[in-house]
Design an enzyme around this catalytic site. Structure first.
Site, PDB file in Angstrom:
ATOM      1  N   CYS A  17       0.835  -1.215   0.000  1.00 45.94           N
ATOM      2  CA  CYS A  17       0.000   0.000   0.000  1.00 45.94           C
ATOM      3  C   CYS A  17       0.866   1.260   0.000  1.00 45.94           C
ATOM      4  O   CYS A  17       1.551   1.563   0.974  1.00 45.94           O
ATOM      5  CB  CYS A  17      -0.911  -0.031   1.226  1.00 45.94           C
ATOM      6  N   CYS A  55       0.015   3.873   2.689  1.00 44.33           N
ATOM      7  CA  CYS A  55       0.478   3.397   3.999  1.00 44.33           C
ATOM      8  C   CYS A  55       1.946   3.750   4.213  1.00 44.33           C
ATOM      9  O   CYS A  55       2.351   4.197   5.289  1.00 44.33           O
ATOM     10  CB  CYS A  55       0.306   1.881   4.104  1.00 44.33           C
TER      11      CYS A  55
END
Length: 327
Positions: free
Chosen positions: A33, A36
């Protein structure tokens, strides 16, 4: 000492933390991600600043390897941040929305504040809650807005601590040491001091545009070497893209100049410097120039720096803002 987020490896481990810590902040993420990865440094900075053993705990939960937890808490977007109090979710933020995350952090700060001095004898040892002096009413500690990696300290003594120790939320080692100055020399070097003379130039960038009300400094030269003093004359400069050198600082009109006396320092070696608030309404960087130490000493020492005020709108942070915009 303050610490990085706890990496959760099982549902049982997470349940144990929820039981042992009054407040838990959880970051659900995945290695693949991009958003993230982008917010991870900010999350870690918050953890280092606000963690308190058995009271405030930051954790990271890989949703791919902890599917049971991801399903239990209905994680449908990454990253997702959950704020728990007494084991129950009180707030949820989905995606790399830094403004929402800031609100969560501000809520956390107020929750931490509400814990107060309930443990009195032990709370003072908690890194997130130590206070060198009272915070002015209506304002909060926004030291978590400091971009630690961008800080720079000129004329620093290499035998003292690194610049990041100034923003640690824990009680200074010199105050923890009950045996006095001689044994303090053997404790962790959680302070900074000047090298060649009694001057320091500290550059502090912020993660957001802040409203700065009070600069709180702690200086405990009695816990260090002889010939080390507290700051006496301080010049402050705001919104500079980078640090000044000493010649520039001497030739530049400061945003505010401060002269401290021995009466300005309390029993914990801390002073609250009230700022001309109208001049510090939009502050993205701060330079603290200790132009002169007290008592004609050869060196000057700082143990902690705290920023008191209000966090404002996020300034542009390149990759982070792009990621947020892609959500």
């Amino acid at each position: 000492m303050s610490k990085a987020p706890v990496v959760i490896s099982s549902k049982e481990q997470f349940a144990s933390i929820l039981k042992s810590s009054k407040i838990v902040v959880a970051d659900f993420f995945a290695d693949w991600c991009g958003p993230c990865q982008a917010v991870a440094p900010i999350y870690e900075t918050l953890s280092v600043s606000l963690s308190r053993p058995n009271a405030v705990t930051f954790v990271k939960i890989n949703s791919d390897t902890n599917l049971d937890l991801a399903e239990e808490y209905s994680i449908t977007a990454l990253p997702t941040f959950l704020l728990f109090r007494d084991g129950k979710v009180t707030q949820k933020v989905q995606g790399a929305n830094l403004n929402e995350l800031k609100e969560v952090v501000q809520k956390l700060a107020s929750e931490v504040e509400s814990l107060g001095e309930s443990s009195d004898g032990s709370a003072g040892d908690g890194p997130a809650l130590w206070k060198g002096a009272e915070i002015p009413r209506g304002y909060s500690d926004i030291t978590d807005q400091v971009e630690i990696r961008g800080c720079e300290l000129l004329n620093a003594d290499e035998d003292a601590g690194p610049v990041k120790v100034l923003f640690d939320g824990s009680k200074p080692g010199a105050l923890n040491n009950a045996k006095g100055k001689d044994s303090a020399k053997d404790s962790a070097k959680d302070w900074v001091q000047s090298g060649a003379d009694d001057q320091l130039l500290l550059f502090i960038p912020f993660q957001s545009s802040i409203k700065l009300h009070t600069l709180q400094l702690t200086s405990l030269p009695e816990g260090g070497q002889d010939g080390v003093s507290r700051p006496q004359v301080i010049h402050l400069y705001i919104n500079r893209p980078q640090n000044l050198d000493f010649g520039e600082a001497d030739d530049t009109e400061p945003t505010q100049a401060v002269t401290l006396t021995s009466k300005d320092w309390n029993a914990d070696g801390t002073t609250n410097i009230s700022l001309r608030y109208v001049k510090f309404q939009v502050t993205t960087t701060l330079i603290v120039y200790v132009q002169k130490g007290s008592d004609g000493a050869d060196m000057v020492r700082l143990d902690r720096v705290r920023l008191i005020g209000e966090a404002g709108a996020k300034r542009e942070m390149g990759k982070l803002q792009k990621v947020a915009g892609d959500e």
